[in-house]
Design an enzyme around this catalytic site. Structure first.
Site, PDB file in Angstrom:
ATOM      1  N   GLY A 224      -9.587 147.516  74.169  1.00 29.64           N
ATOM      2  CA  GLY A 224     -10.705 146.800  74.803  1.00 29.64           C
ATOM      3  C   GLY A 224     -10.749 147.071  76.291  1.00 29.64           C
ATOM      4  O   GLY A 224     -10.941 146.165  77.110  1.00 29.64           O
TER       5      GLY A 224
ATOM      6  N   THR B 239     -16.293 137.276  82.662  1.00 28.70           N
ATOM      7  CA  THR B 239     -16.383 138.680  82.220  1.00 28.70           C
ATOM      8  C   THR B 239     -17.635 138.752  81.331  1.00 28.70           C
ATOM      9  O   THR B 239     -18.494 137.880  81.426  1.00 28.70           O
ATOM     10  CB  THR B 239     -15.139 139.056  81.387  1.00 28.70           C
ATOM     11  OG1 THR B 239     -15.113 138.193  80.237  1.00 28.70           O
ATOM     12  CG2 THR B 239     -13.836 138.874  82.170  1.00 28.70           C
ATOM     13  N   GLU B 240     -17.670 139.717  80.428  1.00 33.41           N
ATOM     14  CA  GLU B 240     -18.791 139.743  79.476  1.00 33.41           C
ATOM     15  C   GLU B 240     -18.539 138.816  78.279  1.00 33.41           C
ATOM     16  O   GLU B 240     -19.338 138.753  77.352  1.00 33.41           O
ATOM     17  CB  GLU B 240     -19.029 141.180  79.004  1.00 33.41           C
ATOM     18  CG  GLU B 240     -19.530 142.063  80.121  1.00 33.41           C
ATOM     19  CD  GLU B 240     -19.668 143.530  79.721  1.00 33.41           C
ATOM     20  OE1 GLU B 240     -19.774 143.829  78.511  1.00 33.41           O
ATOM     21  OE2 GLU B 240     -19.663 144.371  80.625  1.00 33.41           O
ATOM     22  N   PHE B 241     -17.381 138.141  78.326  1.00 31.48           N
ATOM     23  CA  PHE B 241     -16.940 137.305  77.200  1.00 31.48           C
ATOM     24  C   PHE B 241     -18.033 136.334  76.715  1.00 31.48           C
ATOM     25  O   PHE B 241     -18.329 136.267  75.517  1.00 31.48           O
ATOM     26  CB  PHE B 241     -15.691 136.542  77.640  1.00 31.48           C
ATOM     27  CG  PHE B 241     -15.129 135.588  76.639  1.00 31.48           C
ATOM     28  CD1 PHE B 241     -14.252 136.019  75.650  1.00 31.48           C
ATOM     29  CD2 PHE B 241     -15.466 134.235  76.670  1.00 31.48           C
ATOM     30  CE1 PHE B 241     -13.720 135.133  74.722  1.00 31.48           C
ATOM     31  CE2 PHE B 241     -14.938 133.351  75.754  1.00 31.48           C
ATOM     32  CZ  PHE B 241     -14.072 133.787  74.778  1.00 31.48           C
TER      33      PHE B 241
ATOM     34  N   ASN C  75      -5.535 143.592  74.055  1.00 26.83           N
ATOM     35  CA  ASN C  75      -6.548 142.825  74.785  1.00 26.83           C
ATOM     36  C   ASN C  75      -7.871 142.703  74.025  1.00 26.83           C
ATOM     37  O   ASN C  75      -8.596 141.736  74.211  1.00 26.83           O
ATOM     38  CB  ASN C  75      -6.764 143.508  76.148  1.00 26.83           C
ATOM     39  CG  ASN C  75      -8.022 143.045  76.841  1.00 26.83           C
ATOM     40  OD1 ASN C  75      -8.073 141.930  77.375  1.00 26.83           O
ATOM     41  ND2 ASN C  75      -9.060 143.874  76.836  1.00 26.83           N
TER      42      ASN C  75
ATOM     43  N   TYR D  99     -12.754 130.374  66.813  1.00 25.16           N
ATOM     44  CA  TYR D  99     -12.135 131.081  67.953  1.00 25.16           C
ATOM     45  C   TYR D  99     -10.790 130.438  68.268  1.00 25.16           C
ATOM     46  O   TYR D  99      -9.796 131.143  68.466  1.00 25.16           O
ATOM     47  CB  TYR D  99     -13.064 131.063  69.177  1.00 25.16           C
ATOM     48  CG  TYR D  99     -12.473 131.817  70.362  1.00 25.16           C
ATOM     49  CD1 TYR D  99     -12.258 133.193  70.305  1.00 25.16           C
ATOM     50  CD2 TYR D  99     -12.101 131.157  71.528  1.00 25.16           C
ATOM     51  CE1 TYR D  99     -11.690 133.888  71.374  1.00 25.16           C
ATOM     52  CE2 TYR D  99     -11.543 131.841  72.607  1.00 25.16           C
ATOM     53  CZ  TYR D  99     -11.346 133.205  72.516  1.00 25.16           C
ATOM     54  OH  TYR D  99     -10.789 133.885  73.576  1.00 25.16           O
TER      55      TYR D  99
ATOM     56  N   ARG E 260     -14.665 150.576  71.613  1.00 24.80           N
ATOM     57  CA  ARG E 260     -15.748 151.191  70.824  1.00 24.80           C
ATOM     58  C   ARG E 260     -16.707 151.936  71.739  1.00 24.80           C
ATOM     59  O   ARG E 260     -17.190 152.996  71.404  1.00 24.80           O
ATOM     60  CB  ARG E 260     -16.493 150.097  70.036  1.00 24.80           C
ATOM     61  CG  ARG E 260     -15.642 149.460  68.941  1.00 24.80           C
ATOM     62  CD  ARG E 260     -16.303 148.221  68.398  1.00 24.80           C
ATOM     63  NE  ARG E 260     -16.502 147.228  69.454  1.00 24.80           N
ATOM     64  CZ  ARG E 260     -17.081 146.049  69.307  1.00 24.80           C
ATOM     65  NH1 ARG E 260     -17.525 145.697  68.110  1.00 24.80           N
ATOM     66  NH2 ARG E 260     -17.220 145.215  70.319  1.00 24.80           N
TER      67      ARG E 260
ATOM     68  N   LYS F  96      -6.977 132.236  68.244  1.00 24.98           N
ATOM     69  CA  LYS F  96      -6.061 132.295  69.393  1.00 24.98           C
ATOM     70  C   LYS F  96      -4.785 131.483  69.141  1.00 24.98           C
ATOM     71  O   LYS F  96      -3.724 131.846  69.644  1.00 24.98           O
ATOM     72  CB  LYS F  96      -6.778 131.875  70.681  1.00 24.98           C
ATOM     73  CG  LYS F  96      -7.840 132.906  71.132  1.00 24.98           C
ATOM     74  CD  LYS F  96      -7.229 134.296  71.452  1.00 24.98           C
ATOM     75  CE  LYS F  96      -8.241 135.292  71.980  1.00 24.98           C
ATOM     76  NZ  LYS F  96      -7.666 136.618  72.284  1.00 24.98           N
TER      77      LYS F  96
HETATM   78  N1  LIG Z   1     -12.963 135.755  79.566  1.00 25.67           N
HETATM   79  C1  LIG Z   1     -12.309 134.677  79.219  1.00 25.67           C
HETATM   80  O1  LIG Z   1     -12.647 133.552  79.644  1.00 25.67           O
HETATM   81  C2  LIG Z   1     -11.106 134.775  78.331  1.00 25.67           C
HETATM   82  C3  LIG Z   1     -10.260 133.658  78.272  1.00 25.67           C
HETATM   83  C4  LIG Z   1      -9.154 133.718  77.444  1.00 25.67           C
HETATM   84  C5  LIG Z   1      -8.890 134.853  76.714  1.00 25.67           C
HETATM   85  N2  LIG Z   1      -9.736 135.924  76.788  1.00 25.67           N
HETATM   86  C6  LIG Z   1      -9.407 137.086  75.967  1.00 25.67           C
HETATM   87  O2  LIG Z   1      -9.310 138.226  76.790  1.00 25.67           O
HETATM   88  C7  LIG Z   1      -9.607 139.391  76.030  1.00 25.67           C
HETATM   89  C8  LIG Z   1     -10.594 140.265  76.797  1.00 25.67           C
HETATM   90  O3  LIG Z   1     -11.805 139.568  76.959  1.00 25.67           O
HETATM   91  P1  LIG Z   1     -12.751 139.724  78.240  1.00 25.67           P
HETATM   92  O4  LIG Z   1     -12.888 138.385  78.841  1.00 25.67           O
HETATM   93  O5  LIG Z   1     -12.322 140.857  79.071  1.00 25.67           O
HETATM   94  O6  LIG Z   1     -14.158 140.025  77.485  1.00 25.67           O
HETATM   95  P2  LIG Z   1     -15.136 141.304  77.554  1.00 25.67           P
HETATM   96  O7  LIG Z   1     -15.527 141.593  78.951  1.00 25.67           O
HETATM   97  O8  LIG Z   1     -16.211 141.002  76.573  1.00 25.67           O
HETATM   98  O9  LIG Z   1     -14.214 142.491  77.000  1.00 25.67           O
HETATM   99  C9  LIG Z   1     -13.803 142.540  75.662  1.00 25.67           C
HETATM  100  C10 LIG Z   1     -13.264 143.909  75.338  1.00 25.67           C
HETATM  101  O10 LIG Z   1     -12.822 143.918  73.970  1.00 25.67           O
HETATM  102  C11 LIG Z   1     -13.324 145.071  73.353  1.00 25.67           C
HETATM  103  N3  LIG Z   1     -13.536 144.872  71.919  1.00 25.67           N
HETATM  104  C12 LIG Z   1     -14.212 143.882  71.295  1.00 25.67           C
HETATM  105  N4  LIG Z   1     -14.227 144.090  69.972  1.00 25.67           N
HETATM  106  C13 LIG Z   1     -13.540 145.261  69.766  1.00 25.67           C
HETATM  107  C14 LIG Z   1     -13.232 146.025  68.617  1.00 25.67           C
HETATM  108  N5  LIG Z   1     -13.618 145.638  67.389  1.00 25.67           N
HETATM  109  N6  LIG Z   1     -12.516 147.158  68.763  1.00 25.67           N
HETATM  110  C15 LIG Z   1     -12.119 147.559  69.990  1.00 25.67           C
HETATM  111  N7  LIG Z   1     -12.383 146.893  71.114  1.00 25.67           N
HETATM  112  C16 LIG Z   1     -13.099 145.755  70.993  1.00 25.67           C
HETATM  113  C17 LIG Z   1     -14.648 145.378  74.055  1.00 25.67           C
HETATM  114  O11 LIG Z   1     -14.902 146.800  73.988  1.00 25.67           O
HETATM  115  P3  LIG Z   1     -16.056 147.476  73.096  1.00 25.67           P
HETATM  116  O12 LIG Z   1     -17.150 146.452  72.920  1.00 25.67           O
HETATM  117  O13 LIG Z   1     -16.461 148.670  73.906  1.00 25.67           O
HETATM  118  O14 LIG Z   1     -15.372 147.843  71.836  1.00 25.67           O
HETATM  119  C18 LIG Z   1     -14.315 144.997  75.491  1.00 25.67           C
HETATM  120  O15 LIG Z   1     -13.747 146.092  76.181  1.00 25.67           O
HETATM  121  C19 LIG Z   1     -10.089 138.895  74.665  1.00 25.67           C
HETATM  122  O16 LIG Z   1      -9.022 138.967  73.745  1.00 25.67           O
HETATM  123  C20 LIG Z   1     -10.459 137.456  74.932  1.00 25.67           C
HETATM  124  O17 LIG Z   1     -10.370 136.658  73.777  1.00 25.67           O
HETATM  125  C21 LIG Z   1     -10.833 135.922  77.580  1.00 25.67           C
END
Ligand SMILES: NC(=O)c1ccc[n+]([C@@H]2O[C@H](COP(=O)([O-])OP(=O)(O)OC[C@H]3O[C@@H](n4cnc5c(N)ncnc54)[C@H](OP(=O)(O)O)[C@@H]3O)[C@@H](O)[C@H]2O)c1
Length: 258
Positions: free
Chosen positions: A13, A192-194, A91, A157, A38, A161
């Site tokens: 990711g 983020t884009e989350f 990640n 979700y 992806r 987690k």
């Molecule tokens: N942002 C928050 O508030 C937050 C808080 C706690 C935990 N987290 C965790 O942090 C991690 C990263 O999230 P982020 O906040 O950075 O969100 P993000 O900006 O949406 O990034 C998510 C990444 O995961 C990848 N991804 C999603 N589905 C995938 C798949 N099937 N195969 C491969 N890659 C995949 C996406 O890449 P592609 O779409 O290009 O595949 C993207 O690079 C996640 O595990 C999330 O649950 C985030």
């Protein structure tokens, strides 16, 4: 002391948010990178930028972590080329939708369970045996505050987690007898884009999540992960929970609404 320099770090990711921030941070510290996601076009742009700034060349692969065959293929290619990662950052992950359990969309549930749990397992199963074989490695899983306390409409979700937390604990037990470390880094609100992904592209709804307080940035989390990875081999952070100061528990946030 920089113990990151020269390490081979695989980030899943890596095309966005925390994964991309880790790639930038680790490249700046002199690591060699393997980046999976992806959206390979984004990986290519990131890699070009890292090459320009840090003279780092990254190995890229288009990998959907839900696709076990694709994960095994990409891992096989890496290992065949002599590239066993020193560090795996699990990640890739997402929230999809937010609704009461009795109104939830099973397609969203599949997406979260298949990515956050089965995807993490697919990647770990493909990479960890090679770390165990050479008795060296560090796995960092991205958990969440959502894995410590449930919140209204977080149900599935939260479950994924909580599951990641159990897997981090279990993995750490299973590598006993080796010097391999397993850590979990568990962020709260990070912009983020989350949220855009969670709300299926509704940018206004996503923006509102972070209104009235200062959320974490992806760089804040990359900083924390770099700290965990940089520790000497006899030191392991089992679980690091990191939140914006305004976030008092998983869903109580001091918001300035004026
Ligand atoms: N942002 C928050 O508030 C937050 C808080 C706690 C935990 N987290 C965790 O942090 C991690 C990263 O999230 P982020 O906040 O950075 O969100 P993000 O900006 O949406 O990034 C998510 C990444 O995961 C990848 N991804 C999603 N589905 C995938 C798949 N099937 N195969 C491969 N890659 C995949 C996406 O890449 P592609 O779409 O290009 O595949 C993207 O690079 C996640 O595990 C999330 O649950 C985030």
């Amino acid at each position: 002391m920089n113990r990151i320099e020269g390490k081979l770090i695989l980030i899943t990711g890596a095309s966005s948010g925390i994964g991309a921030a880790c790639a930038r941070r680790f490249a700046a510290e002199g690591a060699k990178l393997v980046l999976w996601a992806r959206r390979v076009d984004r990986l290519e742009r990131l890699s070009a930028d890292l090459r320009e700034r840090h003279a780092t060349s990254a190995l890229l692969a288009q990998v959907d972590v839900r696709d076990r065959a694709a994960v095994n293929r990409a891992a096989g290619d890496l290992v065949a080329g002599g590239h066993v990662p020193d560090v795996l950052i699990n990640n890739a992950g997402l929230a999809s939708g937010m609704s009461k359990i009795h109104e939830g969309d099973p397609e969203d549930w599949d997406r979260m369970i298949d990515t956050n749990l089965k995807g993490l397992l697919n990647v770990t199963r493909a990479i960890l045996p090679h770390m165990v074989a050479r008795r060296r490695g560090h796995v960092v899983n991205l958990g969440s505050t959502a894995g410590h306390m449930t919140y209204p409409q977080g149900n599935v979700y939260n479950a994924t987690k909580y599951g990641v937390r159990a897997l981090s604990e279990g993995m750490n037990l299973d590598v006993a007898g080796t010097p391999i470390r397993v850590s979990s880094v568990d962020p709260g609100f990070a912009e983020t884009e989350f949220s855009e992904v969670r709300f299926h592209g509704d940018a206004a709804r996503a923006k509102a999540v972070y209104r009235g307080f200062q959320p974490l940035t992806a760089d804040d989390i990359a900083d924390a992960i770099a700290y965990v990875v940089n520790l000497p081999e006899h030191v392991n952070v089992l679980d690091m929970v990191i939140v914006p100061t305004a976030q008092r528990n998983v869903y109580v946030v001091d918001r300035n609404e004026s």
